[in-house]
Design an enzyme around this catalytic site. Sequence first.
Site, PDB file in Angstrom:
ATOM      1  N   PRO A 136      34.898  37.877  45.419  1.00 40.51           N
ATOM      2  CA  PRO A 136      34.966  36.965  44.275  1.00 40.51           C
ATOM      3  C   PRO A 136      34.014  37.305  43.133  1.00 40.51           C
ATOM      4  CG  PRO A 136      34.245  35.818  46.294  1.00 40.51           C
ATOM      5  CD  PRO A 136      34.649  37.182  46.687  1.00 40.51           C
ATOM      6  N   TYR A 137      32.818  37.859  43.448  1.00 39.71           N
ATOM      7  CA  TYR A 137      31.920  38.250  42.352  1.00 39.71           C
ATOM      8  C   TYR A 137      32.577  39.345  41.518  1.00 39.71           C
ATOM      9  CZ  TYR A 137      27.914  40.313  39.891  1.00 39.71           C
ATOM     10  OH  TYR A 137      27.057  40.815  38.923  1.00 39.71           O
ATOM     11  N   CYS A 138      33.140  40.349  42.200  1.00 38.04           N
ATOM     12  CA  CYS A 138      33.768  41.475  41.494  1.00 38.04           C
ATOM     13  C   CYS A 138      34.947  40.986  40.648  1.00 38.04           C
ATOM     14  CB  CYS A 138      34.263  42.524  42.494  1.00 38.04           C
ATOM     15  SG  CYS A 138      32.962  43.183  43.551  1.00 38.04           S
ATOM     16  N   SER A 140      35.556  38.039  39.522  1.00 40.12           N
ATOM     17  CA  SER A 140      35.147  37.148  38.419  1.00 40.12           C
ATOM     18  C   SER A 140      34.518  37.939  37.275  1.00 40.12           C
ATOM     19  CB  SER A 140      34.180  36.075  38.924  1.00 40.12           C
ATOM     20  OG  SER A 140      32.922  36.639  39.270  1.00 40.12           O
ATOM     21  N   LYS A 141      33.747  38.992  37.603  1.00 40.61           N
ATOM     22  CA  LYS A 141      33.129  39.769  36.519  1.00 40.61           C
ATOM     23  C   LYS A 141      34.194  40.620  35.804  1.00 40.61           C
ATOM     24  CE  LYS A 141      29.255  40.040  35.427  1.00 40.61           C
ATOM     25  NZ  LYS A 141      28.357  39.293  34.493  1.00 40.61           N
TER      26      LYS A 141
END
Length: 321
Positions: A136-138, A140-141
């Site tokens: 999710p971090y990847c 979202s960025k």
Amino acid sequence: MKIFLTGASGFVGKAALAMLVDRGHEVVAMSRRAESDQLIKSLGGRPERCDLESIKAEHLGDCELVIHSAAYVEAWGPKDAWFKANVLGTENVLKAAKQAGVKRFIHIGTEAGLVHGQDLFKADEHYPLAPDSPYPYCASKAQAEQSVMAANSAEMTCLVIRPRLIWGPGDQTLLPAIEQMCERNAWVWINHGKAMTSSTHIDNLIHAIELALTKGEGGEAYFVLDDADHSLRQMIEGMAASKNLELGNKNLPLWFAEALGALCEGMWRLLNLSSEPPLNKYAVMVMSRNCTLDDSKARKALGYSPIISWQEGMAQLGKAH
Ligand SMILES: NC(=O)c1ccc[n+]([C@@H]2O[C@H](COP(=O)([O-])OP(=O)(O)OC[C@H]3O[C@@H](n4cnc5c(N)ncnc54)[C@H](OP(=O)(O)O)[C@@H]3O)[C@@H](O)[C@H]2O)c1
């Protein structure tokens, strides 16, 4: 110049604020806590109470430029935390900036926006973003960066500076996590930490941000990196040595770490536990994949080159602690 900064209480934002004030800029900085107000004032900025959810044009006033560094950067959290802060939050900052008549928008991106679990070898800015990444971090960025690119216009120049593995004095994430694990005798390598990585010393990133105040094209992203790649083991052992910490040789083979990460993550989600699992899929991926990048584009377009070498940075970190 009058500049609006988000994330000023974080590792990158704090260093950016100090540099901007030192160069004579007037800085208004997003703050959502009394401690951040104090910090921002102590560094010569003016805190503006708002957050990524509530920001409006009024908070930006007559700022001409935005540096957007705030993000949810944790490896673990509620499922929608990354999307809310990084995607919707970035869209909120873009909307407020546009309404406030901001002329230039510098977004702090990351190589993570390209990552869906693969190795990267000398990837440059032609490499596609991964908005559907399972991490999710990847995802979202990547999506945040897409929004920044879509907002680029004749009225507001939007560009992205992409560091990889930021390190150096003031690190609030990686070194404290290494320290904590070391205290619990819990540090374990995956594949012996052999994966190769690029990195970005905080001084090099801040230099790149300063260059991007006036240089760099709208709609473009720029990797900014240290002078050489290293193995994750060299990188992390170097950081740990600055605190006189020894990480030892405990190691998990990749297949086992991946199974364990998936199991822990599954159990924590199933039982809806609020604590962080001892291992998760994202941490295993980050600790095992090669991630080397190419910053030729920033060197050409921004005139970027590192102002501190990896060796000097490590030596300096040792003296700082
Ligand atoms: N660290 C790395 O290795 C790395 C590598 C590549 C790219 N990046 C990018 O660099 C940027 C800065 O990272 P960092 O290392 O400085 O992170 P950090 O030290 O964890 O700081 C995060 C900042 O974001 C703020 N923030 C988070 N959620 C917010 C919200 N909902 N509303 C308002 N503010 C919010 C935090 O404010 P509070 O203090 O109020 O929580 C803090 O100021 C991020 O965009 C990240 O994706 C980091």
